[in-house]
Design a protein around this motif. Structure first.
Motif, PDB file in Angstrom:
ATOM      1  N   GLN A  31     111.340 -22.437  53.113  1.00 30.27           N
ATOM      2  CA  GLN A  31     111.207 -21.704  54.375  1.00 30.27           C
ATOM      3  C   GLN A  31     112.193 -20.540  54.401  1.00 30.27           C
ATOM      4  O   GLN A  31     113.361 -20.696  54.061  1.00 30.27           O
ATOM      5  N   TRP A  32     111.722 -19.357  54.816  1.00 28.46           N
ATOM      6  CA  TRP A  32     112.507 -18.124  54.856  1.00 28.46           C
ATOM      7  C   TRP A  32     113.827 -18.337  55.600  1.00 28.46           C
ATOM      8  O   TRP A  32     113.840 -18.889  56.700  1.00 28.46           O
ATOM      9  N   LEU A  33     114.926 -17.912  54.992  1.00 25.73           N
ATOM     10  CA  LEU A  33     116.288 -17.966  55.545  1.00 25.73           C
ATOM     11  C   LEU A  33     116.738 -19.376  55.888  1.00 25.73           C
ATOM     12  O   LEU A  33     117.513 -19.580  56.823  1.00 25.73           O
ATOM     13  N   ARG A  34     116.323 -20.359  55.120  1.00 23.24           N
ATOM     14  CA  ARG A  34     116.754 -21.727  55.362  1.00 23.24           C
ATOM     15  C   ARG A  34     117.560 -22.283  54.193  1.00 23.24           C
ATOM     16  O   ARG A  34     117.648 -23.472  54.018  1.00 23.24           O
ATOM     17  N   ALA A  58     118.954  -3.965  67.422  1.00 23.08           N
ATOM     18  CA  ALA A  58     118.640  -2.914  68.392  1.00 23.08           C
ATOM     19  C   ALA A  58     117.891  -1.753  67.732  1.00 23.08           C
ATOM     20  O   ALA A  58     117.134  -1.048  68.395  1.00 23.08           O
ATOM     21  N   ASP A  59     118.097  -1.572  66.425  1.00 22.83           N
ATOM     22  CA  ASP A  59     117.457  -0.472  65.698  1.00 22.83           C
ATOM     23  C   ASP A  59     116.215  -0.944  64.924  1.00 22.83           C
ATOM     24  O   ASP A  59     115.734  -0.248  64.038  1.00 22.83           O
ATOM     25  N   CYS A  60     115.717  -2.127  65.258  1.00 25.26           N
ATOM     26  CA  CYS A  60     114.498  -2.688  64.635  1.00 25.26           C
ATOM     27  C   CYS A  60     114.617  -2.823  63.119  1.00 25.26           C
ATOM     28  O   CYS A  60     113.663  -2.563  62.376  1.00 25.26           O
ATOM     29  N   PHE A  61     115.795  -3.228  62.633  1.00 21.17           N
ATOM     30  CA  PHE A  61     115.997  -3.460  61.200  1.00 21.17           C
ATOM     31  C   PHE A  61     116.599  -4.845  60.975  1.00 21.17           C
ATOM     32  O   PHE A  61     117.378  -5.074  60.078  1.00 21.17           O
ATOM     33  N   ASP A  62     116.238  -5.791  61.807  1.00 17.53           N
ATOM     34  CA  ASP A  62     116.783  -7.143  61.746  1.00 17.53           C
ATOM     35  C   ASP A  62     115.765  -8.041  61.069  1.00 17.53           C
ATOM     36  O   ASP A  62     114.640  -8.154  61.520  1.00 17.53           O
ATOM     37  N   ASN A  63     116.158  -8.684  59.964  1.00 18.71           N
ATOM     38  CA  ASN A  63     115.223  -9.577  59.278  1.00 18.71           C
ATOM     39  C   ASN A  63     115.470 -11.046  59.614  1.00 18.71           C
ATOM     40  O   ASN A  63     114.949 -11.925  58.946  1.00 18.71           O
ATOM     41  N   GLY A  64     116.278 -11.299  60.640  1.00 15.47           N
ATOM     42  CA  GLY A  64     116.477 -12.661  61.097  1.00 15.47           C
ATOM     43  C   GLY A  64     117.751 -13.336  60.629  1.00 15.47           C
ATOM     44  O   GLY A  64     118.033 -14.459  61.043  1.00 15.47           O
ATOM     45  N   ARG A  65     118.546 -12.675  59.781  1.00 10.59           N
ATOM     46  CA  ARG A  65     119.795 -13.304  59.350  1.00 10.59           C
ATOM     47  C   ARG A  65     120.777 -13.396  60.505  1.00 10.59           C
ATOM     48  O   ARG A  65     120.872 -12.485  61.324  1.00 10.59           O
ATOM     49  N   THR A  66     121.517 -14.468  60.541  1.00 13.33           N
ATOM     50  CA  THR A  66     122.598 -14.621  61.512  1.00 13.33           C
ATOM     51  C   THR A  66     123.782 -13.774  61.046  1.00 13.33           C
ATOM     52  O   THR A  66     123.820 -13.346  59.876  1.00 13.33           O
ATOM     53  N   PRO A  67     124.772 -13.544  61.911  1.00 13.93           N
ATOM     54  CA  PRO A  67     125.972 -12.833  61.448  1.00 13.93           C
ATOM     55  C   PRO A  67     126.615 -13.514  60.228  1.00 13.93           C
ATOM     56  O   PRO A  67     127.054 -12.841  59.302  1.00 13.93           O
ATOM     57  N   ARG A  68     126.631 -14.835  60.222  1.00 10.46           N
ATOM     58  CA  ARG A  68     127.196 -15.575  59.081  1.00 10.46           C
ATOM     59  C   ARG A  68     126.374 -15.323  57.817  1.00 10.46           C
ATOM     60  O   ARG A  68     126.929 -15.125  56.727  1.00 10.46           O
ATOM     61  N   GLN A  69     125.056 -15.312  57.939  1.00 11.35           N
ATOM     62  CA  GLN A  69     124.208 -15.045  56.783  1.00 11.35           C
ATOM     63  C   GLN A  69     124.347 -13.603  56.301  1.00 11.35           C
ATOM     64  O   GLN A  69     124.317 -13.351  55.097  1.00 11.35           O
ATOM     65  N   LEU A  70     124.517 -12.674  57.224  1.00  6.80           N
ATOM     66  CA  LEU A  70     124.787 -11.286  56.826  1.00  6.80           C
ATOM     67  C   LEU A  70     126.070 -11.222  56.004  1.00  6.80           C
ATOM     68  O   LEU A  70     126.109 -10.605  54.935  1.00  6.80           O
ATOM     69  N   TRP A  87     130.647  -8.681  61.842  1.00  4.11           N
ATOM     70  CA  TRP A  87     129.294  -9.107  61.479  1.00  4.11           C
ATOM     71  C   TRP A  87     128.398  -9.260  62.702  1.00  4.11           C
ATOM     72  O   TRP A  87     127.202  -8.996  62.627  1.00  4.11           O
ATOM     73  N   GLN A  88     128.950  -9.666  63.818  1.00  2.00           N
ATOM     74  CA  GLN A  88     128.157  -9.758  65.052  1.00  2.00           C
ATOM     75  C   GLN A  88     127.708  -8.361  65.488  1.00  2.00           C
ATOM     76  O   GLN A  88     126.570  -8.164  65.901  1.00  2.00           O
ATOM     77  N   HIS A  89     128.619  -7.387  65.381  1.00  2.00           N
ATOM     78  CA  HIS A  89     128.272  -5.997  65.705  1.00  2.00           C
ATOM     79  C   HIS A  89     127.166  -5.497  64.773  1.00  2.00           C
ATOM     80  O   HIS A  89     126.211  -4.842  65.214  1.00  2.00           O
ATOM     81  N   MET A  90     127.299  -5.814  63.468  1.00  2.00           N
ATOM     82  CA  MET A  90     126.261  -5.399  62.530  1.00  2.00           C
ATOM     83  C   MET A  90     124.918  -6.006  62.926  1.00  2.00           C
ATOM     84  O   MET A  90     123.913  -5.300  62.991  1.00  2.00           O
TER      85      MET A  90
END
Length: 138
Positions: free
Chosen positions: A132-135, A25-37, A16-19
């Motif tokens: 609040q988003w992602l809370r 790095a590919d500008c597709f991160d919406n702010g979730r942590t590896p745990r949230q992913l 999940w950290q790699h994901m």
């Protein structure tokens, strides 16, 4: 770069950290942590993760009640692997599990791609973030 792409429909041994770092790095991160992913994918009806050379290069997942409604989210292919049919394969793998269901998705930049897969534009969509988003509790 390998030409062989492997598709995994289970969440066994996903880094999940790699994901997270690859998405960022590919500008597709919406702010979730590896745990949230991990929790997002774990709580999905079906998932597909694409790999090349042991690296995550694509994701797609679907939320569904298993009866009549489904929502496809997190469709992504690493930029240098795009236009090779990877997202098409992932979407078709998910759709194969959704017989008889109304499938919806949101996109603002890949309309033609989804139309080629049979999706039709819908005139109205509404959204609301609760609190609040992602809370949440994940």
């Amino acid at each position: 770069m390998s030409n062989e792409v492997k598709y995994q429909t289970t969440l066994e041994n996903v880094d999940w950290q790699h994901m997270k770092s690859t998405l960022a790095a590919d500008c597709f991160d919406n702010g979730r942590t590896p745990r949230q992913l991990r929790e997002s994918f774990k709580n999905s009806y079906a998932t597909v993760i694409a790999y090349a050379d042991e690296r995550i290069i694509g994701t797609a997942r679907v939320l569904s009640d298993g009866i009549c409604n489904a929502y496809i989210v997190d469709v992504w292919t690493l930029t240098k692997y795009r236009r090779r049919g990877i997202a098409t394969t992932m979407i078709k793998m998910l759709l194969a599990k959704l017989e008889g269901q109304h499938v919806y998705l949101f996109t603002d930049d890949a309309i033609e791609f989804y139309e080629q897969l049979g999706f039709k534009p819908q005139p109205i969509g509404l959204a609301l973030v609760v609190g609040q988003w992602l809370r949440g509790n994940a």
